[in-house]
Design a protein around this motif. Structure first.
Motif, PDB file in Angstrom:
ATOM      1  N   ALA A  77       0.837  -1.462   0.019  1.00  0.00           N
ATOM      2  CA  ALA A  77       0.179  -0.093   0.071  1.00  0.00           C
ATOM      3  C   ALA A  77       0.858   1.145   0.162  1.00  0.00           C
ATOM      4  N   ALA A  78       2.050   1.238   0.742  1.00  0.00           N
ATOM      5  CA  ALA A  78       2.744   2.262   0.922  1.00  0.00           C
ATOM      6  C   ALA A  78       3.429   2.543  -0.786  1.00  0.00           C
ATOM      7  N   TRP A  79       4.126   1.465  -1.213  1.00  0.00           N
ATOM      8  CA  TRP A  79       4.559   1.307  -2.510  1.00  0.00           C
ATOM      9  C   TRP A  79       3.740   2.006  -3.578  1.00  0.00           C
ATOM     10  N   ARG A  80       2.411   1.576  -3.413  1.00  0.00           N
ATOM     11  CA  ARG A  80       1.483   1.727  -4.644  1.00  0.00           C
ATOM     12  C   ARG A  80       0.845   3.268  -4.137  1.00  0.00           C
ATOM     13  N   GLY A  81       0.934   3.787  -3.060  1.00  0.00           N
ATOM     14  CA  GLY A  81       0.247   4.905  -2.558  1.00  0.00           C
ATOM     15  C   GLY A  81      -1.201   4.741  -2.056  1.00  0.00           C
ATOM     16  N   GLU A  82      -1.760   3.545  -2.198  1.00  0.00           N
ATOM     17  CA  GLU A  82      -3.150   3.274  -1.694  1.00  0.00           C
ATOM     18  C   GLU A  82      -3.245   1.679  -1.499  1.00  0.00           C
ATOM     19  N   PHE A  83      -4.126   1.386  -0.847  1.00  0.00           N
ATOM     20  CA  PHE A  83      -4.231  -0.173  -0.896  1.00  0.00           C
ATOM     21  C   PHE A  83      -5.361  -0.651  -1.596  1.00  0.00           C
ATOM     22  N   VAL A  84      -4.927  -1.697  -2.454  1.00  0.00           N
ATOM     23  CA  VAL A  84      -5.603  -2.278  -3.391  1.00  0.00           C
ATOM     24  C   VAL A  84      -5.882  -3.804  -3.125  1.00  0.00           C
ATOM     25  N   GLU A  85      -7.314  -4.283  -3.002  1.00  0.00           N
ATOM     26  CA  GLU A  85      -7.447  -5.568  -2.709  1.00  0.00           C
ATOM     27  C   GLU A  85      -7.113  -6.410  -3.759  1.00  0.00           C
ATOM     28  N   GLY A  86      -6.289  -7.713  -3.658  1.00  0.00           N
ATOM     29  CA  GLY A  86      -6.024  -8.715  -4.771  1.00  0.00           C
ATOM     30  C   GLY A  86      -4.641  -8.802  -4.618  1.00  0.00           C
ATOM     31  N   CYS A  87      -3.797  -7.951  -3.832  1.00  0.00           N
ATOM     32  CA  CYS A  87      -2.552  -8.444  -3.884  1.00  0.00           C
ATOM     33  C   CYS A  87      -1.975  -9.572  -2.932  1.00  0.00           C
ATOM     34  N   LEU A  88      -1.079 -10.411  -3.430  1.00  0.00           N
ATOM     35  CA  LEU A  88      -0.586 -11.582  -2.619  1.00  0.00           C
ATOM     36  C   LEU A  88       0.405 -11.232  -1.880  1.00  0.00           C
ATOM     37  N   PRO A  89       0.598 -11.374  -0.467  1.00  0.00           N
ATOM     38  CA  PRO A  89       1.650 -11.386   0.375  1.00  0.00           C
ATOM     39  C   PRO A  89       2.853 -12.112   0.224  1.00  0.00           C
ATOM     40  N   ASP A  90       3.919 -11.468   0.262  1.00  0.00           N
ATOM     41  CA  ASP A  90       5.230 -12.485  -0.329  1.00  0.00           C
ATOM     42  C   ASP A  90       5.177 -13.606   0.504  1.00  0.00           C
ATOM     43  N   ASN A  91       4.977 -13.776   1.962  1.00  0.00           N
ATOM     44  CA  ASN A  91       4.979 -14.890   2.712  1.00  0.00           C
ATOM     45  C   ASN A  91       3.857 -15.976   2.375  1.00  0.00           C
ATOM     46  N   TYR A  92       2.777 -15.345   1.800  1.00  0.00           N
ATOM     47  CA  TYR A  92       1.895 -16.347   1.624  1.00  0.00           C
ATOM     48  C   TYR A  92       2.292 -16.962   0.233  1.00  0.00           C
ATOM     49  N   VAL A  93       2.643 -16.309  -0.580  1.00  0.00           N
ATOM     50  CA  VAL A  93       3.092 -17.008  -2.020  1.00  0.00           C
ATOM     51  C   VAL A  93       4.067 -17.827  -1.714  1.00  0.00           C
ATOM     52  N   GLY A  94       4.968 -17.613  -0.553  1.00  0.00           N
ATOM     53  CA  GLY A  94       6.169 -18.562  -0.323  1.00  0.00           C
ATOM     54  C   GLY A  94       5.533 -19.775   0.291  1.00  0.00           C
ATOM     55  N   GLN A  95       4.897 -19.559   1.309  1.00  0.00           N
ATOM     56  CA  GLN A  95       4.413 -20.786   2.181  1.00  0.00           C
ATOM     57  C   GLN A  95       3.503 -21.759   1.364  1.00  0.00           C
ATOM     58  N   TYR A  96       2.548 -21.078   0.583  1.00  0.00           N
ATOM     59  CA  TYR A  96       1.477 -21.917  -0.034  1.00  0.00           C
ATOM     60  C   TYR A  96       1.509 -21.857  -1.504  1.00  0.00           C
ATOM     61  N   LEU A  97       1.307 -20.731  -2.136  1.00  0.00           N
ATOM     62  CA  LEU A  97       0.957 -20.702  -3.694  1.00  0.00           C
ATOM     63  C   LEU A  97       2.059 -21.199  -4.531  1.00  0.00           C
ATOM     64  N   GLY A  98       3.469 -20.971  -4.037  1.00  0.00           N
ATOM     65  CA  GLY A  98       4.727 -21.642  -4.710  1.00  0.00           C
ATOM     66  C   GLY A  98       4.383 -23.104  -4.936  1.00  0.00           C
ATOM     67  N   LYS A  99       4.443 -23.766  -3.786  1.00  0.00           N
ATOM     68  CA  LYS A  99       4.326 -25.134  -3.584  1.00  0.00           C
ATOM     69  C   LYS A  99       3.074 -25.736  -4.379  1.00  0.00           C
ATOM     70  N   ALA A 100       1.892 -25.064  -4.337  1.00  0.00           N
ATOM     71  CA  ALA A 100       0.889 -25.525  -4.995  1.00  0.00           C
ATOM     72  C   ALA A 100       0.915 -25.373  -6.573  1.00  0.00           C
ATOM     73  N   THR A 101       1.711 -24.418  -7.029  1.00  0.00           N
ATOM     74  CA  THR A 101       1.781 -24.316  -8.450  1.00  0.00           C
ATOM     75  C   THR A 101       2.952 -25.282  -8.969  1.00  0.00           C
ATOM     76  N   ARG A 102       3.534 -25.709  -7.985  1.00  0.00           N
ATOM     77  CA  ARG A 102       4.782 -26.609  -8.642  1.00  0.00           C
ATOM     78  C   ARG A 102       4.803 -28.034  -8.113  1.00  0.00           C
ATOM     79  N   ALA A 103       3.266 -28.339  -7.616  1.00  0.00           N
ATOM     80  CA  ALA A 103       3.068 -29.679  -7.079  1.00  0.00           C
ATOM     81  C   ALA A 103       3.338 -30.826  -8.200  1.00  0.00           C
TER      82      ALA A 103
END
Length: 297
Positions: A77-103
């Motif tokens: 939100a700070a980088w963009r200048g506003e909060f926009v729904e739909g962004c994926l947090p880095d720690n969520y991607v690393g713990q879950y999404l990355g593993k799911a897409t490479r399964a």
């Protein structure tokens, strides 16, 4: 006794997994907080208000199951200048999404077989290495000494990229003299011919090939590009490394670099720190072609 042993092992594995996640969470939170501090230090007007922080924490809890993901969302939100729904947090991607897409797909083969899986010749791949042996891109075995002349006929050197590493690590420059040793020491890797930076971007990355990253989303069979940024190196680097590279966001509508440019610490940059060339407004060559290619693949 056997059931007790299995149960005990299961509990131990569960606790170890929780401990690893807690360590990773703490590291990610520090990273996010440091990034936020760097953004606000260079652009004080981007500070996120307490009210907005509260809204972001509520959003993280509702959509990701925990407020531990709020730190990265606040940073975004700070980088963009506003909060926009739909962004994926880095720690969520690393713990879950990355593993799911490479399964089901061995990590050692991700880079090695990328060109064959996507059925394209757009990759600069010339050969691959599996368990210390050299193969051509059709899987036929090669002897390094015999293949060297053909592999290096158009280039004095090639780049060998290890499959299990990323962010510029595990990349080495290989010559005909060092090819055999490099192959024997590699578990899984790809050999690629060197790429040169387009003249329009050479002032940003004079010695290393600039790379364009495009993020695509596939939903109900429809694929679209949602973000793009240019990665450029420091003036003396031979390749783009994540620990020192510069990210320059590119507008999907215009193909031009925006004012959203930063170093690895998220410090905002208006100019390249070595060449002094301003980022904003520079048009990325063949940008629309790149978007269409990524969507097609």
């Amino acid at each position: 006794l056997r059931l007790m042993s299995v149960s005990l092992k299961s509990r131990i594995r569960h606790r170890v997994r929780r401990w690893r996640f807690s360590v990773a969470d703490a590291r990610q939170m520090r990273h996010a907080e440091n990034a936020y501090a760097a953004i606000v230090a260079s652009r004080p007007e981007r500070a996120v208000s307490p009210k907005e922080r509260s809204r972001i924490r509520d959003y993280a809890r509702a959509h990701f199951g925990s407020t531990k993901y709020a730190s990265w969302l606040i940073t975004y939100a700070a980088w963009r200048g506003e909060f926009v729904e739909g962004c994926l947090p880095d720690n969520y991607v690393g713990q879950y999404l990355g593993k799911a897409t490479r399964a089901g797909f061995p990590s050692a083969l991700e880079r090695t077989l990328a060109g064959r899986v996507l059925q394209t010749d757009l990759f600069p791949d010339v050969a691959m290495v599996l368990r210390g042996k050299l193969y051509d891109m059709d899987g036929a075995p090669l002897m390094p000494k015999d293949a060297a002349k053909a592999l290096f006929q158009d280039h004095p050197y090639l780049y060998l990229k290890q499959s299990r590493v990323s962010q510029g690590r595990g990349v080495m420059r290989v010559t005909p003299e060092t090819l055999e040793t490099a192959v024997h020491q590699s578990e899984a890797a790809v050999l690629q011919y060197p790429l040169s930076t387009h003249p329009a971007l050479r002032e940003f990355s004079p010695t290393a090939a600039a790379t364009l990253r495009v993020t695509t989303v596939s939903h109900t069979g429809h694929v679209r590009a949602v973000a793009a940024y240019l990665r450029v190196a420091r003036a003396t680097a031979d390749i783009v490394r994540s620990d020192e590279h510069i990210r320059a966001c590119v507008s999907l509508e215009t193909g031009k670099i925006t004012d959203q440019c930063a170093d690895p610490s998220w410090r905002h940059l208006k100019r390249h720190p070595d060449t002094g060339v301003p980022f904003e407004g520079t048009k990325v060559p063949a940008f629309q072609d790149a978007l269409e290619t990524c969507v097609r693949l």
